[in-house]
Design a protein around this motif. Sequence first.
Motif, PDB file in Angstrom:
ATOM      1  N   ALA A  80       5.197 -13.035 -11.247  1.00 36.01           N
ATOM      2  CA  ALA A  80       5.888 -12.038 -12.079  1.00 36.01           C
ATOM      3  C   ALA A  80       5.224 -10.664 -11.960  1.00 36.01           C
ATOM      4  CB  ALA A  80       5.903 -12.486 -13.537  1.00 36.01           C
ATOM      5  N   ARG A  81       3.903 -10.648 -11.741  1.00 35.28           N
ATOM      6  CA  ARG A  81       3.210  -9.362 -11.569  1.00 35.28           C
ATOM      7  C   ARG A  81       3.401  -8.778 -10.170  1.00 35.28           C
ATOM      8  NH1 ARG A  81      -1.518  -9.193 -15.382  1.00 35.28           N
ATOM      9  NH2 ARG A  81      -0.565 -10.167 -17.192  1.00 35.28           N
ATOM     10  N   GLY A  82       3.962  -9.583  -9.252  1.00 33.89           N
ATOM     11  CA  GLY A  82       4.279  -9.002  -7.946  1.00 33.89           C
ATOM     12  C   GLY A  82       3.549  -9.578  -6.752  1.00 33.89           C
ATOM     13  N   VAL A  83       3.005 -10.799  -6.900  1.00 34.42           N
ATOM     14  CA  VAL A  83       2.376 -11.446  -5.738  1.00 34.42           C
ATOM     15  C   VAL A  83       3.391 -12.403  -5.120  1.00 34.42           C
ATOM     16  CG1 VAL A  83       0.532 -12.995  -4.960  1.00 34.42           C
ATOM     17  CG2 VAL A  83       0.077 -11.312  -6.774  1.00 34.42           C
ATOM     18  N   PHE A  84       3.599 -12.279  -3.826  1.00 37.52           N
ATOM     19  CA  PHE A  84       4.540 -13.179  -3.145  1.00 37.52           C
ATOM     20  C   PHE A  84       3.907 -13.739  -1.879  1.00 37.52           C
ATOM     21  CE2 PHE A  84       7.750 -14.199  -0.025  1.00 37.52           C
ATOM     22  CZ  PHE A  84       8.635 -14.971  -0.759  1.00 37.52           C
ATOM     23  N   LEU A  85       4.013 -15.041  -1.713  1.00 36.34           N
ATOM     24  CA  LEU A  85       3.523 -15.673  -0.485  1.00 36.34           C
ATOM     25  C   LEU A  85       4.680 -16.338   0.246  1.00 36.34           C
ATOM     26  CD1 LEU A  85       1.433 -16.874   1.491  1.00 36.34           C
ATOM     27  CD2 LEU A  85       1.065 -18.716  -0.153  1.00 36.34           C
ATOM     28  N   ALA A  86       4.897 -15.921   1.478  1.00 39.28           N
ATOM     29  CA  ALA A  86       5.828 -16.623   2.353  1.00 39.28           C
ATOM     30  C   ALA A  86       5.028 -17.691   3.078  1.00 39.28           C
ATOM     31  CB  ALA A  86       6.468 -15.656   3.346  1.00 39.28           C
ATOM     32  N   GLN A 166      11.328  -8.349  -4.706  1.00 39.54           N
ATOM     33  CA  GLN A 166      10.690  -7.027  -4.595  1.00 39.54           C
ATOM     34  C   GLN A 166       9.230  -7.046  -5.060  1.00 39.54           C
ATOM     35  OE1 GLN A 166      12.287  -3.748  -3.785  1.00 39.54           O
ATOM     36  NE2 GLN A 166      13.716  -5.103  -2.755  1.00 39.54           N
ATOM     37  N   PRO A 167       8.418  -7.934  -4.499  1.00 33.31           N
ATOM     38  CA  PRO A 167       7.017  -8.031  -4.929  1.00 33.31           C
ATOM     39  C   PRO A 167       6.207  -6.818  -4.464  1.00 33.31           C
ATOM     40  CG  PRO A 167       7.412  -9.424  -3.024  1.00 33.31           C
ATOM     41  CD  PRO A 167       8.740  -8.862  -3.405  1.00 33.31           C
ATOM     42  N   SER A 168       5.071  -6.566  -5.125  1.00 29.92           N
ATOM     43  CA  SER A 168       4.248  -5.443  -4.649  1.00 29.92           C
ATOM     44  C   SER A 168       3.250  -5.876  -3.599  1.00 29.92           C
ATOM     45  CB  SER A 168       3.565  -4.705  -5.796  1.00 29.92           C
ATOM     46  OG  SER A 168       3.181  -5.563  -6.810  1.00 29.92           O
ATOM     47  N   LEU A 169       2.946  -7.183  -3.545  1.00 27.90           N
ATOM     48  CA  LEU A 169       2.079  -7.687  -2.477  1.00 27.90           C
ATOM     49  C   LEU A 169       2.777  -8.851  -1.790  1.00 27.90           C
ATOM     50  CD1 LEU A 169      -0.676  -7.814  -1.001  1.00 27.90           C
ATOM     51  CD2 LEU A 169      -1.416  -9.440  -2.752  1.00 27.90           C
ATOM     52  N   CYS A 170       3.081  -8.681  -0.502  1.00 26.76           N
ATOM     53  CA  CYS A 170       3.728  -9.746   0.271  1.00 26.76           C
ATOM     54  C   CYS A 170       2.714 -10.313   1.249  1.00 26.76           C
ATOM     55  CB  CYS A 170       4.893  -9.205   1.092  1.00 26.76           C
ATOM     56  SG  CYS A 170       6.108  -8.335   0.118  1.00 26.76           S
ATOM     57  N   ILE A 171       2.509 -11.606   1.172  1.00 17.85           N
ATOM     58  CA  ILE A 171       1.632 -12.258   2.139  1.00 17.85           C
ATOM     59  C   ILE A 171       2.498 -13.154   3.008  1.00 17.85           C
ATOM     60  CG2 ILE A 171      -0.379 -13.756   2.431  1.00 17.85           C
ATOM     61  CD1 ILE A 171      -1.136 -12.966  -0.475  1.00 17.85           C
ATOM     62  N   LEU A 172       2.440 -12.927   4.305  1.00 22.70           N
ATOM     63  CA  LEU A 172       3.282 -13.687   5.238  1.00 22.70           C
ATOM     64  C   LEU A 172       2.378 -14.558   6.083  1.00 22.70           C
ATOM     65  CD1 LEU A 172       5.208 -10.524   6.356  1.00 22.70           C
ATOM     66  CD2 LEU A 172       6.088 -12.246   4.812  1.00 22.70           C
ATOM     67  N   GLU A 198       4.836   1.792  -2.292  1.00 22.19           N
ATOM     68  CA  GLU A 198       4.407   1.046  -3.488  1.00 22.19           C
ATOM     69  C   GLU A 198       4.018  -0.391  -3.146  1.00 22.19           C
ATOM     70  OE1 GLU A 198       7.749   2.531  -3.841  1.00 22.19           O
ATOM     71  OE2 GLU A 198       6.551   4.319  -4.274  1.00 22.19           O
ATOM     72  N   ARG A 199       4.255  -0.802  -1.920  1.00 21.40           N
ATOM     73  CA  ARG A 199       4.126  -2.215  -1.587  1.00 21.40           C
ATOM     74  C   ARG A 199       3.131  -2.398  -0.444  1.00 21.40           C
ATOM     75  NH1 ARG A 199       9.517  -3.425  -0.881  1.00 21.40           N
ATOM     76  NH2 ARG A 199       9.559  -3.896  -3.086  1.00 21.40           N
ATOM     77  N   ALA A 200       2.412  -3.502  -0.475  1.00 17.07           N
ATOM     78  CA  ALA A 200       1.523  -3.797   0.655  1.00 17.07           C
ATOM     79  C   ALA A 200       1.902  -5.144   1.248  1.00 17.07           C
ATOM     80  CB  ALA A 200       0.076  -3.815   0.201  1.00 17.07           C
ATOM     81  N   MET A 201       1.581  -5.310   2.529  1.00 15.74           N
ATOM     82  CA  MET A 201       1.865  -6.573   3.218  1.00 15.74           C
ATOM     83  C   MET A 201       0.584  -7.061   3.877  1.00 15.74           C
ATOM     84  SD  MET A 201       5.487  -6.522   3.972  1.00 15.74           S
ATOM     85  CE  MET A 201       6.728  -5.330   3.509  1.00 15.74           C
ATOM     86  N   VAL A 202       0.379  -8.349   3.784  1.00 16.20           N
ATOM     87  CA  VAL A 202      -0.706  -8.986   4.526  1.00 16.20           C
ATOM     88  C   VAL A 202      -0.040  -9.979   5.470  1.00 16.20           C
ATOM     89  CG1 VAL A 202      -2.752 -10.448   4.402  1.00 16.20           C
ATOM     90  CG2 VAL A 202      -2.363  -8.695   2.644  1.00 16.20           C
ATOM     91  N   VAL A 203      -0.124  -9.681   6.751  1.00 15.33           N
ATOM     92  CA  VAL A 203       0.567 -10.468   7.766  1.00 15.33           C
ATOM     93  C   VAL A 203      -0.459 -11.342   8.470  1.00 15.33           C
ATOM     94  CG1 VAL A 203       1.992 -10.328   9.836  1.00 15.33           C
ATOM     95  CG2 VAL A 203       2.196  -8.568   8.071  1.00 15.33           C
TER      96      VAL A 203
END
Length: 252
Positions: A80-86, A166-172, A198-203
């Motif tokens: 809910a705070r914006g952490v997303f893991l694919a 629309q998470p603020s941190l996307c981890i793929l 506004e968003r960061a990605m960790v690939v």
Amino acid sequence: MTALLQVNNLQVRVEDNEILHGLTLTVNAGEVHAIMGPNGSGKSTLSHVIAGKPGYEVTGGEILFKGEDLLEMAPDVRAARGVFLAFQYPVEIPGVTTMNFLRTALNAQRKARGESEFLVPEFLKKVRDVAASLNIPMDMLKRGVNVGFSGGEKKRNEVLQMALFQPSLCILDEMDSGLDIDALRVAADGVNALRSPERAMVVITHYQRLLNYIVPDFVHVMSKGRVVKSGGKELALELEATGYAQYEDVAA
Ligand SMILES: Nc1ncnc2c1ncn2[C@@H]1O[C@H](COP(=O)(O)OP(=O)(O)O)[C@@H](O)[C@H]1O
Ligand SMILES: [Mg+2]
């Protein structure tokens, strides 16, 4: 400036084996970071600990998300705070249609943030638009989550979730595994469309190939549970030429 994600000296155990031995990583909003490393170096472990997957024991260090202690938050609060893991291996959920799953998850996150829930027509319109941009047929969304999806469909479904939440941190995690070039391009285009200040990605990836499509600002090499080298995008090309062997020695 407070970093979006700050991992300090993180130590993690799984079933009495220490997997991460003091990992430090700073990710600011707007940045795309690639984490590369051989199989077994702890890349998925790091992503799971950030997302809050059970089964991992943090024995040292800290993870701050927007300056707050992430490890104190339950997994659903993190989402809910914006952490997303694919996930590297997206799970199948028979009996729950993808559409229902997406709406329930999105509304749970919105509710937790004190936002209004999406009604069905509003939600449908949103999903239709995003699904079309990712070449996802609506029929696929009527099936059980990931049930009978091909490798490419599973990954596109992860990107669809990202675009909706629309998470603020996307981890793929290894988004490229099992994808042919065309599927990879569709998924990568979807990810690139989500890049924003506004968003960061960790690939996370084993191979350089994905980074031709999602071009990172920073590249980190992981070996044996630590970040052993960091640099710009050229580091990925260097690795492709030299392999990981030199870094195995650094970590030993
Ligand atoms: N659930 C688990 N139980 C035991 N060992 C695990 C578990 N998960 C990961 N490991 C071990 O942790 C190490 C790192 O694994 P992982 O994080 O999956 O690496 P990577 O994603 O870089 O390939 C490996 O040696 C793996 O065998
Ligand atoms: Mg992995």
